[in-house]
Design a protein around this motif. Structure first.
Motif, PDB file in Angstrom:
ATOM      1  N   TRP A  83      39.259  13.784  54.128  1.00 37.76           N
ATOM      2  CA  TRP A  83      38.259  13.201  55.200  1.00 37.76           C
ATOM      3  C   TRP A  83      39.133  13.324  56.251  1.00 37.76           C
ATOM      4  CZ3 TRP A  83      35.213   9.459  52.022  1.00 37.76           C
ATOM      5  CH2 TRP A  83      35.066   9.947  50.794  1.00 37.76           C
ATOM      6  N   VAL A  84      39.834  13.265  55.878  1.00 39.80           N
ATOM      7  CA  VAL A  84      41.462  12.717  57.704  1.00 39.80           C
ATOM      8  C   VAL A  84      42.018  13.347  58.274  1.00 39.80           C
ATOM      9  CG1 VAL A  84      43.241  11.148  58.411  1.00 39.80           C
ATOM     10  CG2 VAL A  84      40.901   9.813  56.650  1.00 39.80           C
ATOM     11  N   ILE A 102      37.024   4.839  54.372  1.00 40.48           N
ATOM     12  CA  ILE A 102      37.687   5.368  54.836  1.00 40.48           C
ATOM     13  C   ILE A 102      36.867   7.060  55.349  1.00 40.48           C
ATOM     14  CG2 ILE A 102      39.040   7.402  53.432  1.00 40.48           C
ATOM     15  CD1 ILE A 102      40.024   4.776  52.225  1.00 40.48           C
ATOM     16  N   PHE A 103      35.648   7.210  54.925  1.00 38.55           N
ATOM     17  CA  PHE A 103      34.916   7.989  55.559  1.00 38.55           C
ATOM     18  C   PHE A 103      34.890   7.230  57.038  1.00 38.55           C
ATOM     19  CE2 PHE A 103      30.536   9.635  56.301  1.00 38.55           C
ATOM     20  CZ  PHE A 103      30.921  10.852  56.024  1.00 38.55           C
ATOM     21  N   HIS A 121      32.333  19.001  58.915  1.00 46.80           N
ATOM     22  CA  HIS A 121      33.684  18.297  59.284  1.00 46.80           C
ATOM     23  C   HIS A 121      33.891  19.007  60.194  1.00 46.80           C
ATOM     24  CE1 HIS A 121      37.113  16.763  59.383  1.00 46.80           C
ATOM     25  NE2 HIS A 121      38.317  17.867  59.470  1.00 46.80           N
ATOM     26  N   ASN A 163      43.583   9.713  61.410  1.00 51.21           N
ATOM     27  CA  ASN A 163      45.154  10.893  61.598  1.00 51.21           C
ATOM     28  C   ASN A 163      45.854  10.608  62.801  1.00 51.21           C
ATOM     29  OD1 ASN A 163      46.131  13.365  61.136  1.00 51.21           O
ATOM     30  ND2 ASN A 163      44.110  14.572  61.885  1.00 51.21           N
ATOM     31  N   ARG A 171      37.230   7.557  59.072  1.00 50.83           N
ATOM     32  CA  ARG A 171      37.995   9.406  59.165  1.00 50.83           C
ATOM     33  C   ARG A 171      38.628   9.834  60.633  1.00 50.83           C
ATOM     34  NH1 ARG A 171      33.051  10.086  59.095  1.00 50.83           N
ATOM     35  NH2 ARG A 171      31.790  11.777  60.083  1.00 50.83           N
ATOM     36  N   TYR A 189      41.454  11.009  51.115  1.00 52.22           N
ATOM     37  CA  TYR A 189      42.037  10.640  52.543  1.00 52.22           C
ATOM     38  C   TYR A 189      42.616  11.851  52.986  1.00 52.22           C
ATOM     39  CZ  TYR A 189      46.286   9.573  55.308  1.00 52.22           C
ATOM     40  OH  TYR A 189      47.073   9.738  56.357  1.00 52.22           O
TER      41      TYR A 189
END
Length: 246
Positions: A152-153, A34-35, A236, A42, A38, A149
């Motif tokens: 990070w996303v 997931i990371f 981020h 999306n 990321r 999720y």
């Protein structure tokens, strides 16, 4: 259908057994995925996955309560969805369906501080391949994955105000839980007495002082978690500003 029965004699759960370690390995592996991916997750396609995940969690929970009722295990004093992990699951479903930031702010802390701990040190009697084994780990793991999720996303990062909202939320629920405990003779949130076996509560003082110690611990851990992810949030935003695709 022993795997759906009420006896755990054939399905005793052992912490850090092979099946438990496999679950932990899957949890860590998917968390890393997931990371790492990321920025590629999306997309509009993932909205269908979000809705499907919410529906699966609802169905799992309905099946769980059906299992308890079928095997005469459902009790008013212990089976209401009032524990923090149950509340996290409800918040997780609401977040998936509505994408509300306020819901995320509460879930962020209850998931990372509660559900994640339950994955590594589960209070579980039924081992693989019993239904309860799959229900326990699926719901707890999905709560954490959904939270990460959205962090990070989707870029839903907590703020200091999120910690304040969590404290207000917990303290608004506190009298409700006390009332339910009194009416059902239950022990939700362990507000009437400590757990029977050895636990963290043993070092937090006698009743009722351990309740205040728990709240202090919650505030401290929430602040630490916020500081860690606050730094991640800055990174981020820098990554997004440097990316030619964003």
């Amino acid at each position: 259908m022993e795997w759906f029965g009420d006896s755990n004699r054939s399905f005793n759960f052992h912490m850090f057994s092979q099946s438990h370690l496999i679950i932990i390995a899957i949890f860590i592996l998917v968390t890393v995925v997931i990371f790492l991916y990321r920025h590629k997750m999306n997309t509009a396609h993932w909205r269908k996955i979000e809705i499907s995940t919410a529906i699966s969690l609802i169905l799992f929970e309905i099946t769980y309560h059906t299992w308890m009722h079928t095997n005469s295990l459902w009790k008013l004093r212990s089976s209401l969805p009032l524990e923090l992990c149950n509340i996290s699951l409800i918040l997780c479903v609401i977040l998936l369906l509505t994408k509300k930031k306020f819901v995320f702010e509460i879930l962020f802390f209850t998931a990372l501080l509660g559900a994640s701990q339950a994955i590594f040190t589960p209070a579980l009697s039924y081992g693989f391949p019993h239904f309860r084994f799959f229900h326990f780990f699926y719901t707890h793991i999905m709560v954490v994955w959904v939270t990460l999720y959205f962090t990070w996303v989707k870029g839903y990062y907590p703020t200091f105000r999120s910690v304040i909202k969590l404290i207000v939320f917990i303290n608004l629920l506190l009298p409700v839980i006390l009332f339910v405990n009194k009416k059902t003779n239950g022990n939700y949130w362990f507000l009437r007495h400590k757990p029977e076996g050895p636990s963290l509560f043993d070092v937090l003082g006698p009743y009722p002082w351990y309740i205040f110690s728990l709240e202090g611990l919650l505030v401290g851990l929430s602040l630490i978690t916020w500081i860690i992810f606050r730094k991640q949030a800055k990174v981020h935003h820098k990554d997004r500003s440097r990316s030619p695709l964003l």
